[in-house]
Write an enzyme that holds these catalytic residues in place. Structure first.
Site, mmCIF file in Angstrom:
data_model
loop_
_atom_site.group_PDB
_atom_site.id
_atom_site.type_symbol
_atom_site.label_atom_id
_atom_site.label_comp_id
_atom_site.label_asym_id
_atom_site.label_seq_id
_atom_site.Cartn_x
_atom_site.Cartn_y
_atom_site.Cartn_z
ATOM 1 N N GLU A 259 -31.873 -14.362 -23.758
ATOM 2 C CA GLU A 259 -32.814 -14.678 -22.678
ATOM 3 C C GLU A 259 -32.493 -13.716 -21.547
ATOM 4 O O GLU A 259 -31.443 -13.825 -20.914
ATOM 5 C CB GLU A 259 -32.624 -16.124 -22.195
ATOM 6 C CG GLU A 259 -32.854 -17.181 -23.262
ATOM 7 C CD GLU A 259 -34.315 -17.338 -23.637
ATOM 8 O OE1 GLU A 259 -35.190 -16.830 -22.915
ATOM 9 O OE2 GLU A 259 -34.579 -17.957 -24.682
ATOM 10 N N CYS A 298 -35.150 -17.039 -13.604
ATOM 11 C CA CYS A 298 -35.660 -16.042 -14.540
ATOM 12 C C CYS A 298 -37.160 -16.218 -14.732
ATOM 13 O O CYS A 298 -37.852 -15.285 -15.116
ATOM 14 C CB CYS A 298 -34.940 -16.181 -15.872
ATOM 15 S SG CYS A 298 -34.953 -17.873 -16.471
HETATM 16 P P1 NAP Z 1 -25.230 -10.690 -16.252
HETATM 17 O O1 NAP Z 1 -24.529 -9.899 -15.216
HETATM 18 O O2 NAP Z 1 -25.817 -9.973 -17.391
HETATM 19 O O3 NAP Z 1 -24.177 -11.771 -16.726
HETATM 20 C C1 NAP Z 1 -24.518 -12.764 -17.656
HETATM 21 C C2 NAP Z 1 -23.277 -13.248 -18.375
HETATM 22 O O4 NAP Z 1 -22.757 -12.207 -19.197
HETATM 23 C C3 NAP Z 1 -22.146 -13.645 -17.450
HETATM 24 O O5 NAP Z 1 -21.509 -14.770 -17.995
HETATM 25 C C4 NAP Z 1 -21.237 -12.429 -17.488
HETATM 26 O O6 NAP Z 1 -19.901 -12.738 -17.185
HETATM 27 C C5 NAP Z 1 -21.375 -12.028 -18.942
HETATM 28 N N1 NAP Z 1 -21.013 -10.644 -19.213
HETATM 29 C C6 NAP Z 1 -21.008 -9.584 -18.377
HETATM 30 N N2 NAP Z 1 -20.638 -8.464 -19.043
HETATM 31 C C7 NAP Z 1 -20.401 -8.827 -20.325
HETATM 32 C C8 NAP Z 1 -19.984 -8.138 -21.496
HETATM 33 N N3 NAP Z 1 -19.750 -6.842 -21.479
HETATM 34 N N4 NAP Z 1 -19.838 -8.840 -22.642
HETATM 35 C C9 NAP Z 1 -20.092 -10.170 -22.687
HETATM 36 N N5 NAP Z 1 -20.493 -10.876 -21.592
HETATM 37 C C10 NAP Z 1 -20.642 -10.216 -20.440
HETATM 38 O O7 NAP Z 1 -26.418 -11.541 -15.635
HETATM 39 P P2 NAP Z 1 -26.405 -12.438 -14.311
HETATM 40 O O8 NAP Z 1 -26.347 -11.463 -13.177
HETATM 41 O O9 NAP Z 1 -25.406 -13.520 -14.394
HETATM 42 O O10 NAP Z 1 -27.821 -13.164 -14.377
HETATM 43 C C11 NAP Z 1 -28.984 -12.656 -13.766
HETATM 44 C C12 NAP Z 1 -29.972 -12.190 -14.807
HETATM 45 O O11 NAP Z 1 -30.145 -13.193 -15.814
HETATM 46 C C13 NAP Z 1 -31.355 -11.935 -14.272
HETATM 47 O O12 NAP Z 1 -31.810 -10.698 -14.747
HETATM 48 C C14 NAP Z 1 -32.215 -13.042 -14.860
HETATM 49 O O13 NAP Z 1 -33.558 -12.699 -15.064
HETATM 50 C C15 NAP Z 1 -31.528 -13.358 -16.117
HETATM 51 N N6 NAP Z 1 -31.766 -14.746 -16.501
HETATM 52 C C16 NAP Z 1 -32.564 -15.007 -17.566
HETATM 53 C C17 NAP Z 1 -32.801 -16.315 -17.945
HETATM 54 C C18 NAP Z 1 -33.681 -16.644 -19.115
HETATM 55 O O14 NAP Z 1 -33.660 -17.788 -19.549
HETATM 56 N N7 NAP Z 1 -34.431 -15.717 -19.647
HETATM 57 C C19 NAP Z 1 -32.223 -17.368 -17.234
HETATM 58 C C20 NAP Z 1 -31.418 -17.060 -16.160
HETATM 59 C C21 NAP Z 1 -31.193 -15.744 -15.801
HETATM 60 P P3 NAP Z 1 -19.328 -12.471 -15.703
HETATM 61 O O15 NAP Z 1 -20.099 -13.317 -14.778
HETATM 62 O O16 NAP Z 1 -17.911 -12.867 -15.815
HETATM 63 O O17 NAP Z 1 -19.531 -10.995 -15.445
#
Ligand code: NAP
Length: 525
Positions: A259, A298
């Protein structure tokens, strides 16, 4: 050594502290330190094996109805501790109580929904997909498709914006399916997830290994995944790419649900007039979507499409409502919109607005108004910004860049077909909403947009008072979207169980299938 308390991980059936200083979680309004998290030093292989073997076996030994009862017990525990969750959300997410409810009560509602769905599956231990089909001339040899819970773990890597709902909207169908869960919340807001898991663990509801939480770095988690495990990721498109190309997914065929981000649209009927019912419904919903959780959803509306003749009227009406949004400390009752999740997000949203402004005109910018009870040099508060483009066919950035804050762009369209074309430039989104008094237009728009959207949300005056909201994800409806939205599917009632089950065709005699099917419940999502 810092005096900020360290949150423990529940892993391999016991509480374990990570080593080192870890990461410190902050109050995004006051800038103060709250708690620390660390996953350093955990024996990941041990924790995954414990969940897979002990948790999985214990859950699979139960029927759907028994597992549904566990979900019902989780609901009771979460309800009993609701006040503490709101306090954590205020401190760590900077949200007003109304916005925290979307995350906290949304989770409890979703768990309650799956409790009922699971009860209806009764004493079955597997699901029957469709009817028996004859394989040979003689009807004695037939095939029956069955769905059985996968013998692996479900790893959830979650985004920062829904620490509560993000856990339970995934865990409810996983646990109901009989699959143990390991959740890795986003670091910035991991506290609420950890606290909820702690309450459920302390209440002794689930079998050992059924629910684990790892707070802190994600390093090494993906390496643990084996062929029958599944991973469900929510977050940015950038991290999604890393997950998708990891050898666990690319080589070991670990099932993966993504997602990611999305440029969701709102579309006003070409026959609407300024100030009519459809117009007013669009204006209210856009303002709500831009400001709920400071636009950190999102599913939030990012692009608003109106007939060219209504561009100025829509800009004025939306801007007038946004001007009433007081922004600042959620502890002050006059604050309507709280903070972004962190100062990093503040910088990212500020830079993102500037990037969109390279193409768009600024129709409303609330950022010059004073914050309520908050220091603008510390608080991660951004007031709403409405941008606009009168020739969106010529725009590029506006159809490509998601700014994860209270920001949306109004765009003019010249024909219905052009509106659909512009919406599709988002290259696959979670949701599009349509505002109209005309059922025929709504049906046409739904057909035109369904293949590029996980959900089409139609708002007409007859449903205005009861409609669930453009951005609210309801457990009975599909959540996910094709293309840049990640290509994932979640929820949608019992459809969600499909991700945690494996489908198999059992070919055999009528007598054998009779016995097999006695353990099954029809899968009717
Ligand atoms: P993110 O930076 O991609 O982080 C998401 C998760 O991935 C966090 O738990 C992060 O851990 C982890 N992560 C980071 N680098 C990783 C790696 N190399 N390997 C495995 N895991 C890793 O996203 P975010 O900033 O938290 O969320 C915002 C984004 O999520 C927005 O773009 C939004 O649109 C999207 N979103 C989508 C939905 C949906 O249902 N489609 C819902 C909510 C949000 P850390 O925090 O420890 O870095």
């Amino acid at each position: 050594m810092t005096s900020t308390p360290l949150l423990s991980n529940f892993f391999a059936g016991r509480w374990q502290d990570g080593t080192g200083n870890g990461s410190t979680l902050l109050d995004p309004v006051l800038g103060t330190s709250l708690v620390r998290v660390s996953s350093a030093g955990l024996n990941l292989a041990e924790g995954f094996a414990f969940a897979r073997e002990q948790g999985g076996a214990a859950l699979r030994a139960l029927t759907y109805k028994q597992r549904a009862a566990l979900l019902g017990d989780i609901v009771k525990v979460l309800q009993a501790n609701r006040d503490a969750y709101y306090e954590i959300a205020t401190a760590n997410c900077g949200t007003t109580n109304k916005d925290s409810a979307v995350d906290i009560d949304g989770a409890i509602f979703t768990l309650g929904y799956y409790t009922k769905q699971g009860e209806a599956l009764g004493d079955a231990t597997l699901l029957l997909d469709g009817e028996r089909i004859r394989v040979a001339k003689d009807p004695v040899f037939q095939t029956q498709h069955i769905m059985s819970p996968t013998r692996g773990v479900a790893l959830f890597i979650n985004a920062f914006n829904f620490p509560s709902w993000g856990l339970w909207e995934k865990a409810a169908p996983a646990l109901l399916s009989g699959v143990p869960v390991i959740v890795k919340p986003a670091t910035a807001t991991a506290w609420l997830t950890q606290r909820m898991v702690k309450d459920v663990v302390d209440a002794g509801i689930l079998p050992a290994g059924a629910l684990s939480v790892v707070c802190g770095s994600s390093a090494g988690l993906m390496d643990q995944l084996q062929p029958f495990d599944v991973v469900s990721f929510t977050g940015s498109a950038e991290t999604a790419r890393i997950i998708r190309s990891h050898p666990a997914v690319a080589q070991r065929s670990v099932r993966c649900n993504i997602e990611a981000d999305s440029l969701n649209s709102a579309l006003l009927d070409p026959a609407a007039a300024a100030g009519d019912e459809a117009f007013n419904l669009l204006v209210s919903e856009v303002v709500r979507e831009m400001t709920v959780k400071s636009g950190q959803k999102c599913t939030a509306i990012r692009r608003i499409f109106v007939p060219r003749a209504l561009f100025d009227a829509a800009a004025e009406a939306i801007g007038a409502k946004l001007a009433k949004t007081t922004v600042g400390n959620p502890r002050n009752e006059t604050t309507r919109m709280g903070a972004l999740v962190s100062r990093e997000q503040f910088d990212s949203v500020t830079a993102g607005i500037a990037h969109l402004q390279t193409e768009a005109e600024t129709l409303f910018d609330g950022r010059s108004a004073a914050l309520v009870d908050a220091d603008p040099s510390v608080a991660a508060c951004v007031a709403p910004v409405l941008l606009g483009h009168r020739q969106p066919m010529q725009a590029k950035v506006l159809h490509e860049v998601e700014v994860f804050g209270p920001v949306a762009t109004l765009m003019a369209y010249d024909s219905e077909e052009q509106a659909y074309e512009l919406i599709r430039r988002g290259e696959g989104s979670l949701v599009a909403s349509v505002y109209s008094c005309d059922p025929a237009f709504i049906a046409r728009a739904a057909i035109a947009l369904a293949d590029s959207h996980g959900r089409v949300h139609a708002i007409s005056p007859d449903v205005a008072a009861m409609q669930s909201g453009h951005g609210n994800v309801m457990p009975m409806s599909l959540h996910g979207g094709p293309g840049r939205a990640g290509g994932g599917e979640e929820l949608g009632g019992l459809r969600a169980l499909g991700f945690y089950h494996r489908r198999s065709a059992v070919q055999g005699s009528t007598a054998a299938l009779d016995v097999l099917m006695a353990s099954g419940a029809p899968f009717k999502p």
